[in-house]
Motif scaffolding. Structure first.
Motif, mmCIF file in Angstrom:
data_model
loop_
_atom_site.group_PDB
_atom_site.id
_atom_site.type_symbol
_atom_site.label_atom_id
_atom_site.label_comp_id
_atom_site.label_asym_id
_atom_site.label_seq_id
_atom_site.Cartn_x
_atom_site.Cartn_y
_atom_site.Cartn_z
ATOM 1 N N TYR A 63 31.635 -23.482 0.348
ATOM 2 C CA TYR A 63 30.386 -23.204 1.113
ATOM 3 C C TYR A 63 30.877 -22.824 2.588
ATOM 4 C CZ TYR A 63 26.521 -24.704 3.864
ATOM 5 O OH TYR A 63 25.564 -24.937 4.682
ATOM 6 N N CYS A 64 32.023 -23.321 2.984
ATOM 7 C CA CYS A 64 32.397 -23.070 4.497
ATOM 8 C C CYS A 64 32.834 -21.731 4.736
ATOM 9 C CB CYS A 64 33.560 -24.116 4.871
ATOM 10 S SG CYS A 64 32.957 -25.799 5.170
ATOM 11 N N ASP A 65 33.271 -21.099 3.569
ATOM 12 C CA ASP A 65 33.764 -19.721 3.504
ATOM 13 C C ASP A 65 32.707 -18.535 3.741
ATOM 14 O OD1 ASP A 65 36.289 -20.411 3.407
ATOM 15 O OD2 ASP A 65 36.542 -20.129 0.996
ATOM 16 N N LEU A 66 31.312 -19.262 3.504
ATOM 17 C CA LEU A 66 30.110 -18.458 3.649
ATOM 18 C C LEU A 66 29.869 -18.166 5.008
ATOM 19 C CD1 LEU A 66 28.155 -19.684 0.590
ATOM 20 C CD2 LEU A 66 29.593 -17.693 0.477
ATOM 21 N N GLN A 74 30.950 -24.147 13.533
ATOM 22 C CA GLN A 74 31.414 -25.204 12.681
ATOM 23 C C GLN A 74 30.726 -24.950 11.429
ATOM 24 O OE1 GLN A 74 30.866 -28.913 14.443
ATOM 25 N NE2 GLN A 74 32.714 -28.530 15.989
ATOM 26 N N CYS A 75 31.410 -25.526 10.277
ATOM 27 C CA CYS A 75 30.682 -25.503 8.828
ATOM 28 C C CYS A 75 29.708 -26.830 8.815
ATOM 29 C CB CYS A 75 31.845 -25.502 7.878
ATOM 30 S SG CYS A 75 31.002 -25.743 6.130
ATOM 31 N N ALA A 76 28.582 -26.443 8.911
ATOM 32 C CA ALA A 76 27.313 -27.543 9.142
ATOM 33 C C ALA A 76 26.801 -28.100 7.612
ATOM 34 C CB ALA A 76 26.236 -27.135 10.205
ATOM 35 N N ALA A 148 32.384 -20.641 -5.700
ATOM 36 C CA ALA A 148 32.195 -19.904 -4.590
ATOM 37 C C ALA A 148 31.420 -18.631 -4.942
ATOM 38 C CB ALA A 148 33.718 -19.531 -4.228
ATOM 39 N N LYS A 149 31.628 -17.982 -6.190
ATOM 40 C CA LYS A 149 30.776 -16.901 -6.529
ATOM 41 C C LYS A 149 29.158 -17.296 -6.594
ATOM 42 C CE LYS A 149 34.278 -13.848 -6.583
ATOM 43 N NZ LYS A 149 34.324 -12.785 -5.735
ATOM 44 N N GLY A 150 29.087 -18.526 -7.252
ATOM 45 C CA GLY A 150 27.770 -18.738 -7.309
ATOM 46 C C GLY A 150 26.942 -19.211 -6.202
ATOM 47 N N LEU A 151 27.735 -19.843 -5.050
ATOM 48 C CA LEU A 151 26.971 -20.052 -3.858
ATOM 49 C C LEU A 151 26.633 -18.838 -3.067
ATOM 50 C CD1 LEU A 151 28.973 -23.163 -2.566
ATOM 51 C CD2 LEU A 151 26.579 -23.022 -3.541
ATOM 52 N N ALA A 152 27.552 -17.653 -3.101
ATOM 53 C CA ALA A 152 27.103 -16.289 -2.549
ATOM 54 C C ALA A 152 25.917 -15.711 -3.270
ATOM 55 C CB ALA A 152 28.314 -15.670 -2.575
ATOM 56 N N PHE A 153 25.959 -15.749 -4.539
ATOM 57 C CA PHE A 153 24.832 -15.323 -5.242
ATOM 58 C C PHE A 153 23.613 -15.820 -5.051
ATOM 59 C CE2 PHE A 153 22.144 -15.093 -8.852
ATOM 60 C CZ PHE A 153 21.867 -13.556 -9.042
ATOM 61 N N LEU A 154 23.531 -17.278 -4.719
ATOM 62 C CA LEU A 154 22.197 -17.977 -4.629
ATOM 63 C C LEU A 154 21.609 -18.073 -3.030
ATOM 64 C CD1 LEU A 154 23.146 -21.220 -6.724
ATOM 65 C CD2 LEU A 154 21.570 -19.404 -7.277
ATOM 66 N N ASP A 160 16.791 -13.518 6.582
ATOM 67 C CA ASP A 160 17.348 -13.827 7.725
ATOM 68 C C ASP A 160 16.730 -14.826 8.580
ATOM 69 O OD1 ASP A 160 19.008 -11.914 7.091
ATOM 70 O OD2 ASP A 160 18.077 -10.174 8.111
ATOM 71 N N ASP A 161 15.389 -15.172 8.298
ATOM 72 C CA ASP A 161 14.468 -16.109 8.944
ATOM 73 C C ASP A 161 14.754 -17.567 8.484
ATOM 74 O OD1 ASP A 161 13.404 -15.366 6.620
ATOM 75 O OD2 ASP A 161 11.202 -15.574 7.278
ATOM 76 N N ILE A 162 15.668 -17.725 7.336
ATOM 77 C CA ILE A 162 15.732 -19.136 6.839
ATOM 78 C C ILE A 162 17.109 -19.501 7.044
ATOM 79 C CG2 ILE A 162 15.727 -20.381 4.686
ATOM 80 C CD1 ILE A 162 13.780 -18.673 3.445
ATOM 81 N N ARG A 163 17.259 -20.558 7.491
ATOM 82 C CA ARG A 163 18.584 -21.052 7.908
ATOM 83 C C ARG A 163 19.063 -22.078 6.697
ATOM 84 N NH1 ARG A 163 20.034 -23.862 13.730
ATOM 85 N NH2 ARG A 163 19.931 -21.896 14.240
ATOM 86 N N THR A 164 20.108 -21.765 6.239
ATOM 87 C CA THR A 164 20.576 -22.259 4.918
ATOM 88 C C THR A 164 21.624 -23.362 5.210
ATOM 89 O OG1 THR A 164 20.103 -20.493 3.563
ATOM 90 C CG2 THR A 164 21.668 -22.203 2.654
ATOM 91 N N THR A 165 21.310 -24.740 5.035
ATOM 92 C CA THR A 165 22.072 -26.003 5.487
ATOM 93 C C THR A 165 22.193 -26.701 4.253
ATOM 94 O OG1 THR A 165 22.039 -25.729 7.735
ATOM 95 C CG2 THR A 165 22.878 -27.596 6.948
ATOM 96 N N LEU A 166 23.233 -26.995 3.554
ATOM 97 C CA LEU A 166 23.171 -27.626 2.207
ATOM 98 C C LEU A 166 23.464 -29.318 2.608
ATOM 99 C CD1 LEU A 166 25.325 -25.680 -0.131
ATOM 100 C CD2 LEU A 166 22.992 -25.669 0.292
#
Length: 321
Positions: A63-66, A74-76, A148-154, A160-166
């Motif tokens: 996740y932090c590689d995205l 920082q990876c949040a 890693a591939k699945g997270l990049a796809f999802l 751009d207007d949505i901040r993704t934080t898991l």
């Protein structure tokens, strides 16, 4: 003075194998092995507490590689409850403790079960255990790359207007479940080979099922893979199919070896007498003088000792019963 060798008492494994161990002794052995396994898991748990932070960093790495996970350099990730991270580290420590103490509690389990198996059954168990562990590790490694591939796809569907934080606990549970699913799935081809090894299914029969098996692998991968991307499903199904064909090839070799061994006795008739390694020796008959001597009677029996009084009811049982 002649030396007398003291006969060693049979060990617990031999006594359990020949059936001379009593039920109470079996219960005591089970209690001791459970206690040793629990102590090993507790020690592994404390080691897992020390390794929880590095393992959590490795799990977060996909996740932090995205690029979308970097906020203010920082990876949040999000923590919803005040004790979520503490409980997460305890859960990771428990998983790590089970893995670290795996050789101990697996040996205790095997030492309790093995006396009840035949020699060829124990040999099959050794082969199964030696192959099952690397297959599970291979499935776990594949699951880590699929994450890693699945997270990049999802996360590409987020604009751009949505901040993704898991959320960290849900993300770690997602990764652990995927690793367990892939690891267990990699054991399916091994089970097919074990069915051939015990003589239940032939290699030709396994080969005739390949269309349905491959279709079942793709259907299974589509159901159990948590990510809806085609990468994880295709990777799992292709790996399972490849392992299945490898298992079928090993089954063909096993059937050929079995047929060669059976063919060695085809040239021998069932009524043919096998040659003896030693020449027969003549039987010596007794002389007339020996036959005329009277045969003595048996020695007199000793007087039996009196039977002791039974012990009180409270002292007949120990701490096990």
């Amino acid at each position: 003075m002649p030396l007398r060798l003291r006969r060693r008492k049979p060990v617990g494994f031999a006594r359990a194998a020949d059936g001379s161990m009593t039920l109470i002794e079996h219960l005591r052995e089970l209690r001791n092995r459970l206690f040793k396994s629990a102590v090993a898991i507790v020690l592994g748990f404390f080691v897992g507490l020390y390794l929880a932070d590095p393992v959590l960093t490795i799990i977060r790495q996909p996740y932090c590689d995205l690029p979308s996970s970097i906020i203010d350099g920082q990876c949040a990730m999000v923590m919803l409850g005040p004790a979520d991270v503490l409980l997460l580290k305890l859960k990771l420590a428990l998983w790590l403790g089970l893995i670290i103490a795996g050789p101990v509690w697996l040996y205790q389990l095997w030492a309790f079960i093995a006396p009840g198996l035949h020699r060829h059954e124990r040999r099959y168990a050794y082969v199964f255990s030696g192959i099952a562990a690397p297959l599970f590790a291979a499935g776990s490694i594949l699951a880590y790359f699929v994450v890693a591939k699945g997270l990049a796809f999802l996360l590409e569907f987020a604009g751009d207007d949505i901040r993704t934080t898991l959320e960290i606990t849900r993300y770690v549970d997602f990764v652990i479940n995927l690793i367990l699913i892939f690891g267990v799935a990699f054991e399916f081809p091994l089970m097919a080979f074990m069915l051939n090894a015990v003589g239940l299914v032939s290699a030709k029969k396994l080969m005739s099922w390949w269309r349905g098996v491959v279709f079942g692998f793709f259907a299974f991968a589509a159901v159990v893979t948590p990510t809806p991307d085609p990468f994880g499903m295709t990777a799992l199904a292709l790996c399972l199919s490849a392992l299945y064909f490898i298992a079928v090839g090993a089954a063909f070799l096993n059937d050929r070896r079995r047929a060669r061994r059976a063919g060695m006795a085809d040239d021998v008739s069932d009524d043919e007498i096998s040659p003896l390694a030693e020449a027969p020796a003549p039987v010596e008959l007794p002389t007339p003088v020996e036959l005329s001597q009277p045969v003595g009677g048996p020695p007199p029996l000793e007087r039996p000792s009196p039977i002791p009084a039974p012990a009180p009811l409270a002292s007949r049982y120990d701490e096990t019963t």
